[in-house]
Motif scaffolding. Structure first.
Motif, PDB file in Angstrom:
ATOM      1  N   TYR A 293       6.682  -1.778  -4.299  1.00  0.00           N
ATOM      2  CA  TYR A 293       5.963   0.125  -4.486  1.00  0.00           C
ATOM      3  C   TYR A 293       6.256   0.048  -6.166  1.00  0.00           C
ATOM      4  CZ  TYR A 293       7.453   5.649  -4.634  1.00  0.00           C
ATOM      5  OH  TYR A 293       7.288   6.316  -4.541  1.00  0.00           O
ATOM      6  N   ASN A 301       5.010   4.100   1.856  1.00  0.00           N
ATOM      7  CA  ASN A 301       4.706   3.813   3.168  1.00  0.00           C
ATOM      8  C   ASN A 301       3.344   2.461   3.547  1.00  0.00           C
ATOM      9  OD1 ASN A 301       5.887   6.101   3.988  1.00  0.00           O
ATOM     10  ND2 ASN A 301       4.117   7.245   4.383  1.00  0.00           N
ATOM     11  N   GLN A 302       2.346   2.519   2.563  1.00  0.00           N
ATOM     12  CA  GLN A 302       1.415   0.871   2.194  1.00  0.00           C
ATOM     13  C   GLN A 302       2.299  -0.382   2.186  1.00  0.00           C
ATOM     14  OE1 GLN A 302      -1.105   2.608  -0.884  1.00  0.00           O
ATOM     15  NE2 GLN A 302      -2.325   1.997   0.353  1.00  0.00           N
ATOM     16  N   GLU A 305       3.524  -0.965   5.304  1.00  0.00           N
ATOM     17  CA  GLU A 305       2.932  -1.494   6.238  1.00  0.00           C
ATOM     18  C   GLU A 305       2.007  -2.819   6.458  1.00  0.00           C
ATOM     19  OE1 GLU A 305       0.393   1.520   6.215  1.00  0.00           O
ATOM     20  OE2 GLU A 305       1.281   3.469   6.901  1.00  0.00           O
TER      21      GLU A 305
END
Length: 449
Positions: A293, A301-302, A305
């Motif tokens: 991140y 979130n990515q 995921e």
């Protein structure tokens, strides 16, 4: 009745001690004699033939399992218990699942592409050094994720874009991938070995690490020599976003990969030295996700995921092997592996391990798409013969090497696609070098096994 009694006791043992169930079951089953001994081998032979014919492993397992049930008088209830026990046992091997998922998140965030771009800049035209780094990158990525095909799918196109088609480099990548996914703390193969052998994945990984490093080292030499002798230059790449970044930006992108590699390989050693479990799966999972991140363009979130999506491959394979293993356990109840082990015991003790390794190599060639399933066929005999983790590791590595000469192996297909060459050329280029590595493995297994 006596055979059914032993089978029932084996099932009870599996339910009570799931981690060492398969090893205990093999020890308790009495080998049949006479014509019955020959008959019990038929289901196993049928499974092997179906795998060689590229039939899906589950279909092969069902066919062999049903025939074994008829031969051994095993009821549907017992087979159902095997299925319900085998699947959660395989899916319960959590550390490899976590490691594989995290590594795939690092993949998707671009850390490996950035690392290769840095290496290309740092070598200043020495393509052979970039080839070496490519092999290191593939070995590290495969070791962290446990997925040889997934690593090759990402790194092979990068290698082709930077260096082009170098047969020795492709063979070196195949060799590094094979010894990495068969000894990785995150791989399906290591999970199967530990599950069948009745010991922890960490014990197996630590035992095999010196041999992993040895063969990776050989792969590095092969990549260097093969590229050097061809005297080629770098290929130019257009519209490469990483080429426009400065070294600081590229290094920042590689930090998640560097940390994860350190945590997976050196974390257990650090924990032992300081006496506190600092590098646990929970800790390095969180830290790696935070680094992704903070160091890449991925949002939180990515990042999460990407990790969840990354778990799909190994979870799917563990589920698949769990079903297959249930039917192999059914075959084992008839005494198949006890019969084979009894015959193997007649061979001189000095060559039992090399013969088992050679068997793994030979089976791995036609059935290279199903390395996990091949292990469930080969390892039970080795376990029955009392092989220690090191010898089981040699057999597992042998199956992996055999798979790198297979037309149906995922890693081979990924290399064919990434380097834009027919898979036949990949196989032909690999046969010479992988065969030589296989001979070396046989010699090592003869001495150390």
């Amino acid at each position: 009745m006596n055979k059914r009694k032993w089978s029932l006791l084996a099932l009870v043992a599996m339910l009570l001690v799931p981690i060492t169930a398969f090893a205990q079951e093999l020890e308790e089953i009495v080998a049949p004699t006479g014509f019955m001994a020959i008959l019990t081998i038929v289901p196993l032979v049928i499974v092997l033939v179906l795998l060689f014919l590229k039939v899906d492993m589950i279909i092969a397992g069902v066919v062999g399992g049903v025939i074994a049930m008829i031969i051994g008088g095993i009821g549907i209830a017992d087979a159902n218990k095997q299925l319900l026990e085998a699947i959660p046992t395989m899916l319960g091997i959590t550390v490899p699942i976590i490691n594989s998922a995290i590594a795939m998140a690092v993949f998707k965030s671009g850390g490996y592409t950035a690392a290769l771009t840095l290496a290309k800049r740092g070598t200043k035209g020495k393509v052979e050094l970039v080839s070496v780094f490519i092999v290191i990158l593939l070995a590290a990525a495969t070791y962290m994720s446990g997925i040889g095909g997934g690593s090759a799918m990402v790194i092979a196109p990068l290698a082709f874009a930077a260096v082009g088609v170098v047969p020795e480099l492709i063979a070196a990548m195949s060799l590094a991938a094979a010894v990495s996914f068969t000894t990785s703390p995150a791989s399906l193969e290591s999970s199967i070995v530990s599950q069948l052998g009745g010991f922890e994945v960490a014990e197996y990984v630590a035992t095999m690490r010196p041999y992993w490093l040895l063969f990776v080292g050989i792969a590095l030499v092969l990549a260097y020599w093969g590229t050097k002798r061809r005297n080629i230059g770098f290929k130019e790449t257009e519209n490469d976003e990483y080429a426009e970044m400065n070294n600081g930006q590229l290094f920042k992108l590689t930090l998640p990969a560097i940390f994860l590699l350190f945590a997976v390989i050196f974390g257990p050693l650090v924990n032992q030295m300081i006496g506190v479990p600092v590098f646990t799966p929970l800790v390095y999972m969180v830290v790696t996700l935070v680094l992704i991140y903070g160091c890449t363009k991925f949002s939180m979130n990515q990042t999460v995921e990407a990790m969840i999506d990354g778990s799909t491959y190994i979870l799917t394979r563990l589920f698949q092997v769990g079903i297959f293993l249930a039917f192999i356990n059914v075959i084992a109840q008839t005494g198949t592996f006890a019969v084979i082990a009894g015959v193997a015991k007649e061979a001189p003790a000095a060559i039992v391990v090399p013969v088992a390794v050679l068997t793994g190599i030979l089976i791995g060639v036609p059935a290279g798409a199903y390395v996990g399933s091949v292990l469930t066929l080969v390892l039970p005999v080795a376990i029955s013969l009392g092989f220690p983790p090191l010898a089981l590791g040699f057999v597992t590595m042998g199956v992996g090497l055999g798979s790198q000469m297979s037309f149906v192996n995922i890693t081979m297909q990924a290399l064919s696609s990434g380097f834009d060459v027919p898979i036949l050329d990949v196989v032909k280029g690999n046969v010479k070098w992988i065969s030589m590595a296989s001979v070396l493995l046989l010699i090592i297994s003869l001495i150390m096994g």
